[in-house]
Design an enzyme around this catalytic site. Sequence first.
Site, PDB file in Angstrom:
ATOM      1  N   PRO A  93       0.784  -0.975   0.081  1.00  0.00           N
ATOM      2  CA  PRO A  93       0.041  -0.053  -0.063  1.00  0.00           C
ATOM      3  C   PRO A  93       0.875   1.187   0.007  1.00  0.00           C
ATOM      4  O   PRO A  93       2.045   1.197   0.564  1.00  0.00           O
ATOM      5  CB  PRO A  93      -0.825  -0.096   1.183  1.00  0.00           C
ATOM      6  CG  PRO A  93      -0.068  -1.076   2.306  1.00  0.00           C
ATOM      7  CD  PRO A  93       0.673  -1.952   1.274  1.00  0.00           C
ATOM      8  N   HIS A  94       0.459   2.339  -0.644  1.00  0.00           N
ATOM      9  CA  HIS A  94       1.274   3.498  -1.021  1.00  0.00           C
ATOM     10  C   HIS A  94       0.468   4.559  -1.047  1.00  0.00           C
ATOM     11  O   HIS A  94      -0.660   4.563  -1.502  1.00  0.00           O
ATOM     12  CB  HIS A  94       2.404   3.373  -2.256  1.00  0.00           C
ATOM     13  CG  HIS A  94       1.895   2.886  -3.319  1.00  0.00           C
ATOM     14  ND1 HIS A  94       1.337   1.655  -3.674  1.00  0.00           N
ATOM     15  CD2 HIS A  94       1.459   3.709  -4.304  1.00  0.00           C
ATOM     16  CE1 HIS A  94       0.886   1.541  -4.889  1.00  0.00           C
ATOM     17  NE2 HIS A  94       1.078   2.802  -5.249  1.00  0.00           N
TER      18      HIS A  94
END
Length: 160
Positions: free
Chosen positions: A65-66
């Site tokens: 996730p980013h």
Amino acid sequence: MPLIDILTPDAIVPALKASGKKQALQEIAAKAANLTGLDEREIYDTLLQRERLGSTGIGDGIAIPHGKPARIDRLFGLFARLERPIDFESIDGQPVDIIFLLLAPESAGADHLKALARVARLLREPGNLERLRSARDAAAIYAILMQDAATPEGNKAVSG
């Protein structure tokens, strides 16, 4: 930027408890907020917004996730190993037990993408996942991640 500049020893969570994707994102957002001084809700909302575009579950039990929350001034990484695999809507349909969070400033540009690629390569390197999954504690996990980062190829891939 070398991985060692993105990930610190206190940003390793060796046994994250989460029953699903949203809870995992909430837990890592809380830990990231504690370490960065950013607002937990802002981090969580940034991650959820990115997940709506498509899952960051890249397969083989890995999710990256980013996002780019406001007011972050440097690339920041956090590694979490889940106690039990969870559904993350991954591209291969497999549950996730390894999460590497990456936060970046709006101005990061290509450095953000290079860091994402570096993390994906590191986690997919033969043997690394097995070692990360069997590591006994946060210090052992950090040592595994930094062992690869210390190689000339590791530093080259993330440098600006």
